[in-house]
Design an enzyme around this catalytic site. Structure first.
Site, PDB file in Angstrom:
ATOM      1  N   GLU A 148       5.821 -10.276  45.962  1.00 54.25           N
ATOM      2  CA  GLU A 148       6.599 -11.145  46.859  1.00 54.25           C
ATOM      3  C   GLU A 148       7.820 -10.387  47.358  1.00 54.25           C
ATOM      4  OE1 GLU A 148      10.032 -13.802  47.692  1.00 54.25           O
ATOM      5  OE2 GLU A 148       9.773 -12.694  45.830  1.00 54.25           O
ATOM      6  N   ASP A 175       7.945 -12.059  41.291  1.00 58.06           N
ATOM      7  CA  ASP A 175       9.087 -12.619  42.007  1.00 58.06           C
ATOM      8  C   ASP A 175      10.232 -11.622  42.056  1.00 58.06           C
ATOM      9  OD1 ASP A 175      10.689 -14.982  43.077  1.00 58.06           O
ATOM     10  OD2 ASP A 175      11.873 -14.417  41.325  1.00 58.06           O
TER      11      ASP A 175
END
Length: 490
Positions: free
Chosen positions: A233, A193
């Site tokens: 991501e 993330d």
């Protein structure tokens, strides 16, 4: 990772309960649908300022959801993905509280990134202008230490998310400790993330630098040594995504969601075909996630053309607002806090005006596009915008983060559009053609996506202007035709 459809969900927001109840749901009502599950942050606390993406303790399962033993048991039968939040941790963490109590004498001082570590000679306006910002406002938050010194800590996202110094030994040890915990509890894949923001360097954008790739590579190598795959991501310009995909294990195809909407709205597949011709194959496909619908992924950047023009993007956003009767507008940009500059907050179902057929067409395109498909729990159930939750939190992305329970799940699963989507998921899972070669053809309103793996063939033929959608399946000389409109009426 199996090339079958996977689920993205919060543990509690789908079932209203914990990990054991989620396991029972996957073995019961959702049996045989998903080969894997991306568990959105289940760390302590799940109800922080950013819905779990600001962990106080990244290695502790929130006790309201269960224990690591529960997670490990779930992972025994289902491939599990978890978020490794590499860029930051909570300002409420014991480590950062120790820093505030002891200042530079804290054992955790090196764990966190301060402005002077990156800019020892000071931050000039010119240097600051180069820093890429995903959200408005400063990327620093000032905290007063016990000796009266004011230290400015990097806070890329919010002042409750303190950036980690991933170059420091303390930062590396912190991330390795999380990965070891994951490996011991059947986590088979991690989603990095906000990894693009992890490395900061004076005189640069502090986003997706060459050093960032080095960092991702080293972290991925360590994860692989533990038997864990890595998914990166990143929302960025489409050519950057292609470059990133060549240098990492797996990426998201974040260009797909807006391009599918654009195609359906305009009955023109040109931009979509152009993308699917060059898009990364080592990807995860999504239409919706816990975040909004990305825009930057298809737009122009620094004078370079995008997959869509500025005018086409403006039309896309305004059409979403119109189709959702203005609800998305109330959740996007300056209308709600915790905003992202590159996303529209809306459920995908409402973005398509709650049109069951268009929604099924969108999912069919996703499932036939290159990559492993993931379906968000709200998307699985074709959820409406949660305006009540948005009003209560004033967090734009909460419009697409509903709280459900087993009773609501049962009710939603009876809807024709959800039943049709479940049939489409089963079709995608059952065909070996999707492990073969991909071909895309299209012009105007007509689109053909075809997969062939020896004698196994799966073809999606669409005419968006005529609202015609047909899937043709061939297997060892036997053929089957599935009309998308029939799936909804069955």
């Amino acid at each position: 990772m199996k090339n079958n459809v996977q689920l993205i969900t919060y543990v509690d927001r789908l079932t209203g309960a914990g990990v054991p109840e989620l396991a029972a749901t996957l073995e019961g009502p959702l049996s045989q649908l998903f080969s894997g599950v991306h568990l959105l942050p289940f760390y302590y606390p799940i109800d922080g300022s950013d819905a779990g993406f600001d962990p106080i303790d990244h290695t502790l399962v929130d006790e309201r959801l269960g224990t690591w033993h529960d997670v490990k048991q779930l992972g025994a039968n289902t491939e599990l993905m978890a978020d490794l939040i590499v860029n930051h941790m909570s300002a409420q963490s014991p480590e950062f509280k120790d820093v505030l109590a002891k200042g530079r004498e804290s054992a955790y001082w090196d764990l966190f990134l301060t402005k002077d570590k990156v800019f020892p000679n000071g931050l000039t306006p010119e240097l600051q202008s180069k820093i890429y910002r995903p959200r408005p406002g400063s990327c620093f938050t000032a905290f007063t230490l016990p000796n009266g010194e004011v230290a400015e800590f990097w806070t890329t996202f919010t002042d409750n998310q303190i950036d980690i110094d991933v170059h420091s030994q303390a930062g590396k040890a912190y991330l390795h400790r999380i990965l070891n915990t994951f490996a011991n509890n059947n986590i088979k894949m991690i989603r990095l993330d906000a990894a693009g923001y992890a490395i900061k360097k004076a005189g640069t954008s502090c986003f997706m630098l060459d050093e960032t790739f080095d960092f991702i590579g080293a972290l991925s190598e360590y994860a692989q040594s533990l038997g864990i795959e890595t998914l990166v991501e990143i929302h960025s310009y489409y050519k950057t995504q292609i470059d990133i995909a060549e240098r990492v294990g797996m990426v998201y195809d974040f260009a797909l969601p807006p391009l599918v909407l654009h195609s359906i709205f305009n009955q023109d597949v040109t931009a979509l075909v152009n993308w699917l011709t060059i898009s990364p194959r080592n990807c995860i496909t999504v239409l919706d996630t816990h975040d909004g619908i990305g825009i930057i992924d298809v737009g122009p950047m620094e004078g370079q053309p995008g997959l869509l023009s500025d005018n086409e993007i403006d039309t896309l956003v305004e059409t979403i607002h119109r189709k959702s009767h203005g609800e998305s507008k109330k959740a996007t940009g300056a209308a709600a806090s915790n905003v992202d500059l590159y996303q529209v907050n809306c459920t995908y179902y409402d973005a398509l005006g709650k049109d069951d057929y268009d929604y099924l067409v969108a999912r069919a395109i996703q499932f036939f596009s290159p990559g492993t498909p993931q379906v968000y729990y709200g998307g699985l159930l074709a959820q409406h915008n949660d305006m009540q939750l948005l009003a209560a939190s004033n967090v734009g992305r909460d419009i697409n983060r509903p709280y459900l329970d087993s009773e609501k799940l049962t009710q939603q699963m009876q809807r024709p559009v959800v039943q049709a989507l479940m049939k489409l998921i089963a079709l995608r899972n059952d065909s070996a053609a999707f492990d073969g070669q991909f071909d895309v053809q299209g012009q105007g309103s007509r689109l053909t996506l075809r997969w062939q793996n020896e004698a196994q063939v799966a073809t999606l033929n669409l005419d968006l202007a005529k609202r015609s959608g047909v899937i043709e399946l061939e297997s060892d000389g036997h053929s089957r035709i599935v009309n998308l409109s029939d799936l909804i009426s069955l």
